[in-house]
Motif scaffolding. Sequence first.
Motif, short mmCIF file in Angstrom:
data_model
loop_
_atom_site.label_atom_id
_atom_site.label_comp_id
_atom_site.label_asym_id
_atom_site.label_seq_id
_atom_site.Cartn_x
_atom_site.Cartn_y
_atom_site.Cartn_z
N THR A 232 -0.98 20.91 -94.35
CA THR A 232 -1.54 20.08 -95.40
C THR A 232 -3.06 20.04 -95.25
O THR A 232 -3.60 20.48 -94.23
N LEU A 233 -3.72 19.50 -96.26
CA LEU A 233 -5.16 19.26 -96.13
C LEU A 233 -5.43 18.42 -94.88
O LEU A 233 -6.35 18.70 -94.10
N MET A 234 -4.62 17.38 -94.70
CA MET A 234 -4.83 16.47 -93.57
C MET A 234 -4.65 17.17 -92.23
O MET A 234 -5.43 16.94 -91.30
N SER A 235 -3.65 18.02 -92.12
CA SER A 235 -3.44 18.69 -90.83
C SER A 235 -4.61 19.62 -90.51
O SER A 235 -4.97 19.78 -89.33
N SER A 236 -5.22 20.21 -91.53
CA SER A 236 -6.41 21.03 -91.31
C SER A 236 -7.57 20.18 -90.80
O SER A 236 -8.30 20.59 -89.88
#
Length: 200
Positions: free
Chosen positions: A31-35
């Motif tokens: 996800t964007l967040m995991s990046s």
Amino acid sequence: MKQPHGVILAGGLATRMGGGDKGLLRLGGGTLMSSVIARLAPQVDKFALNANGDPARFADLGLPVIADSIDGYAGPLAGVLAGLDWAAERGADCIVTAAADTPFFPCDLVPRLLLASEGMAAPLALAVTPDPKRGTARHPTFGLWPVTLRHDLRAALRSGVRKVVAWTDQHGGRTALFPDEAAFFNVNTPDDLARAEAMI
């Protein structure tokens, strides 16, 4: 100075993406967040997520979730304040913030911000990149913030201040230059998400 704590800012309304949590949008194999987490985690001591609403939707991240203490979606500064209060309870001197919708920010974000703030009694610095029209472009969700100014920030927010640079300029905030113009590319629209997917 001790290593800063980190705070991912995800408290916005994401209106241009149709609402919801931009950070949970799929990107690559995650996800964007995991990046964002993957880039921020090695640069800070502990870190937390600033988000409003039900924190259970972020349970699988295993992060503390801290909500704005100022009502009405008061913008990034409200998230910064929430992060400063959280960090103060843990004995930290400073926090570094990163936006949840900016998956490719520099892996040397924290060192450059710390270098820019050297010698300041209250270390305060924002990231900037070159801009052909304005000279530089500031990225106000990527900054180094001192815990000692949290009460001043709280008072400013309660008085109606919303622009990040209006507050940082009052306190002699400095800038850290990142040479890549696209370093802080952020996902605001479905087209941006498609572009981010192509950039991976």
